[in-house]
Scaffold this motif. Structure first.
Motif, PDB file in Angstrom:
ATOM      1  N   PRO A   7       0.842  -1.245   0.155  1.00  0.00           N
ATOM      2  CA  PRO A   7      -0.011  -0.015   0.012  1.00  0.00           C
ATOM      3  C   PRO A   7       0.774   1.143   0.007  1.00  0.00           C
ATOM      4  N   SER A   8       0.272   2.313  -0.412  1.00  0.00           N
ATOM      5  CA  SER A   8       1.035   3.664  -0.361  1.00  0.00           C
ATOM      6  C   SER A   8       1.151   3.932   1.019  1.00  0.00           C
ATOM      7  N   ALA A   9       2.216   5.005   1.304  1.00  0.00           N
ATOM      8  CA  ALA A   9       2.437   5.263   2.412  1.00  0.00           C
ATOM      9  C   ALA A   9       1.349   5.940   3.232  1.00  0.00           C
ATOM     10  N   ASP A  10       0.648   6.924   2.621  1.00  0.00           N
ATOM     11  CA  ASP A  10      -0.450   7.379   3.232  1.00  0.00           C
ATOM     12  C   ASP A  10      -1.335   6.318   3.814  1.00  0.00           C
ATOM     13  N   ALA A  11      -1.812   5.577   2.981  1.00  0.00           N
ATOM     14  CA  ALA A  11      -2.870   4.567   3.141  1.00  0.00           C
ATOM     15  C   ALA A  11      -2.304   3.522   4.451  1.00  0.00           C
ATOM     16  N   PHE A  12      -0.900   3.132   4.332  1.00  0.00           N
ATOM     17  CA  PHE A  12      -0.581   2.566   5.473  1.00  0.00           C
ATOM     18  C   PHE A  12      -0.657   3.271   6.759  1.00  0.00           C
ATOM     19  N   TYR A  13      -0.044   4.260   6.823  1.00  0.00           N
ATOM     20  CA  TYR A  13       0.078   5.033   8.137  1.00  0.00           C
ATOM     21  C   TYR A  13      -1.197   5.647   8.721  1.00  0.00           C
ATOM     22  N   GLN A  14      -2.321   5.336   7.783  1.00  0.00           N
ATOM     23  CA  GLN A  14      -3.623   5.736   8.359  1.00  0.00           C
ATOM     24  C   GLN A  14      -4.313   4.424   9.101  1.00  0.00           C
ATOM     25  N   THR A  15      -3.680   3.106   8.857  1.00  0.00           N
ATOM     26  CA  THR A  15      -4.254   2.060   9.635  1.00  0.00           C
ATOM     27  C   THR A  15      -3.623   1.878  11.020  1.00  0.00           C
ATOM     28  N   HIS A  16      -4.125   0.891  11.705  1.00  0.00           N
ATOM     29  CA  HIS A  16      -3.887   0.787  13.253  1.00  0.00           C
ATOM     30  C   HIS A  16      -2.613   0.080  13.056  1.00  0.00           C
ATOM     31  N   GLY A  72      -1.197  14.264  -0.547  1.00  0.00           N
ATOM     32  CA  GLY A  72      -2.489  13.858  -0.774  1.00  0.00           C
ATOM     33  C   GLY A  72      -3.421  15.059  -0.244  1.00  0.00           C
ATOM     34  N   ARG A  73      -4.822  14.755  -0.318  1.00  0.00           N
ATOM     35  CA  ARG A  73      -5.777  15.850  -0.010  1.00  0.00           C
ATOM     36  C   ARG A  73      -5.851  16.045   1.377  1.00  0.00           C
ATOM     37  N   ALA A  74      -5.735  15.031   2.024  1.00  0.00           N
ATOM     38  CA  ALA A  74      -5.688  14.945   3.787  1.00  0.00           C
ATOM     39  C   ALA A  74      -4.434  14.550   4.212  1.00  0.00           C
ATOM     40  N   HIS A  77      -3.885  16.655   8.110  1.00  0.00           N
ATOM     41  CA  HIS A  77      -4.751  16.326   8.908  1.00  0.00           C
ATOM     42  C   HIS A  77      -5.107  14.984   9.667  1.00  0.00           C
ATOM     43  N   ALA A  78      -5.566  14.039   8.768  1.00  0.00           N
ATOM     44  CA  ALA A  78      -5.828  12.779   9.441  1.00  0.00           C
ATOM     45  C   ALA A  78      -4.618  12.055   9.672  1.00  0.00           C
ATOM     46  N   LEU A  79      -3.487  12.467   9.212  1.00  0.00           N
ATOM     47  CA  LEU A  79      -2.307  11.428   9.457  1.00  0.00           C
ATOM     48  C   LEU A  79      -1.575  11.877  10.584  1.00  0.00           C
ATOM     49  N   HIS A  80      -1.655  13.203  10.647  1.00  0.00           N
ATOM     50  CA  HIS A  80      -0.583  13.617  12.172  1.00  0.00           C
ATOM     51  C   HIS A  80      -1.785  14.361  13.047  1.00  0.00           C
ATOM     52  N   GLN A  81      -2.887  14.124  13.108  1.00  0.00           N
ATOM     53  CA  GLN A  81      -3.903  14.561  14.237  1.00  0.00           C
ATOM     54  C   GLN A  81      -3.266  14.363  15.314  1.00  0.00           C
ATOM     55  N   SER A  82      -2.629  13.346  15.869  1.00  0.00           N
ATOM     56  CA  SER A  82      -2.268  13.045  17.084  1.00  0.00           C
ATOM     57  C   SER A  82      -1.022  13.645  17.543  1.00  0.00           C
ATOM     58  N   ILE A  83      -0.091  14.193  16.853  1.00  0.00           N
ATOM     59  CA  ILE A  83       1.184  14.728  16.874  1.00  0.00           C
ATOM     60  C   ILE A  83       1.347  16.134  16.620  1.00  0.00           C
ATOM     61  N   GLY A  84       0.254  16.718  16.040  1.00  0.00           N
ATOM     62  CA  GLY A  84       0.372  17.959  15.721  1.00  0.00           C
ATOM     63  C   GLY A  84       0.728  18.378  14.246  1.00  0.00           C
ATOM     64  N   ARG A 150       6.139  -6.900   3.507  1.00  0.00           N
ATOM     65  CA  ARG A 150       5.837  -7.065   2.307  1.00  0.00           C
ATOM     66  C   ARG A 150       4.515  -6.412   2.313  1.00  0.00           C
ATOM     67  N   GLY A 151       3.629  -6.162   3.333  1.00  0.00           N
ATOM     68  CA  GLY A 151       2.699  -5.348   3.463  1.00  0.00           C
ATOM     69  C   GLY A 151       2.705  -4.053   3.573  1.00  0.00           C
ATOM     70  N   THR A 152       3.962  -3.488   3.780  1.00  0.00           N
ATOM     71  CA  THR A 152       4.031  -2.255   4.116  1.00  0.00           C
ATOM     72  C   THR A 152       4.904  -1.405   3.251  1.00  0.00           C
ATOM     73  N   PRO A 153       4.841  -0.045   3.184  1.00  0.00           N
ATOM     74  CA  PRO A 153       5.926   0.594   2.313  1.00  0.00           C
ATOM     75  C   PRO A 153       7.326   0.195   2.321  1.00  0.00           C
TER      76      PRO A 153
END
Length: 272
Positions: A7-16, A72-74, A77-84, A150-153
């Motif tokens: 998956p793309s880095a954006d998609a992977f780092y939005q998962t748990h 990406g568009r988001a 916001h969505a990716l770094h909302q917990s760290i500022g 293999r399931g990560t960037p």
């Protein structure tokens, strides 16, 4: 046989699993550099999730994404909302638009997928690094590191052994100093929770040292790498012993024996 595409880095780092992976590695980054107040930190590649180790703690953090990761568009916001919020931009990783010696620290993660371009990338990063600065690389281990992740960037990043990485750093006039490793199991198992990830990393370092999926290597500028050394002809020890004796024998055979000083003065006085 169908080959799974990471998956793309954006998609992977939005998962748990991706958020847990980034949190585990941020703890290791804080172990390398615990206090960066008043310093400038550059994250090259896709380092936004990892700059949270110092973001909001007095350090100026800039995330310079490579073109393949884009914006990406988001992206903030969505990716770094917990760290500022993290300052982000898209750059050419081989021609960074920053001044020389601008940053105190540089973090490289998901920055290169071609082993032939690693040295130009490291040289570009070394150019913007201060003379007393430090650079940190997060790379897959050559010992099946990309296969386990293999399931990560990380499956698309350049994988290196310790020897190969030391050679690349030397060509870029950098010198490795400290090392660490993480994620001995695939991310879907090791990143199920923070507690599980910490325990697995500790067990892996004790039972299987050197076999972590990811290598964390800290490097500094090698100030002596560009100093030319004088060239000296290689002579064997017995040749060095024979050369003085051969020179003395040549002088006795080819040159007349030089007279002492009293004999030369006597020869100059005319006979009466």
């Amino acid at each position: 046989m169908h080959k799974a595409i990471p998956p793309s880095a954006d998609a992977f780092y939005q998962t748990h699993a991706g958020q847990t992976c980034a949190a585990l590695l941020r703890e290791r980054l804080q172990w390398f550099w615990p206090d960066l107040r008043g310093q400038r930190v550059l994250g090259l590649g896709y380092a936004g999730p990892y700059l949270g180790a110092w973001q909001g703690r007095g350090a100026l953090c800039i995330s310079a994404r490579t073109p393949e990761h884009g914006m990406g568009r988001a992206a903030g916001h969505a990716l770094h909302q917990s760290i500022g919020p993290v300052r982000e931009c898209v750059v050419d990783q081989y021609a960074l638009p920053f001044e020389d010696e601008m940053f105190d620290r540089v973090v490289l993660v998901h920055a290169c997928t071609d082993a032939a371009q690693m040295v130009p990338l490291l040289r570009a990063a070394g150019r913007v690094l201060k003379d007393d600065g430090r650079l940190l690389l997060i790379l897959p281990n050559a010992l099946a590191g990309r296969l386990r992740q293999r399931g990560t960037p990380f499956a698309q990043d350049v994988a290196c052994s310790r020897t190969a990485l030391r050679t690349m750093l030397g060509h870029a006039m950098l010198l490795p100093e400290r090392r660490d490793e993480a994620l001995f199991l695939p991310a879907r198992h090791a990143c199920a929770s923070m507690r599980r990830g910490r325990r697995l990393d500790i067990a892996g370092k004790v039972l299987l040292p050197g076999l972590g999926s990811l290598m964390l290597v800290e490097a500094v500028k090698d100030v002596f790498s560009a100093i030319p050394l004088p060239l000296r002809s290689s002579q064997s020890w017995y040749r060095k012993l024979l050369l003085p004796a051969q020179g003395a024998a040549t002088q006795k055979q080819g040159e007349p024996q030089r007279r002492s000083m009293p004999e030369e003065q006597a020869a100059r006085i005319p006979e009466a």
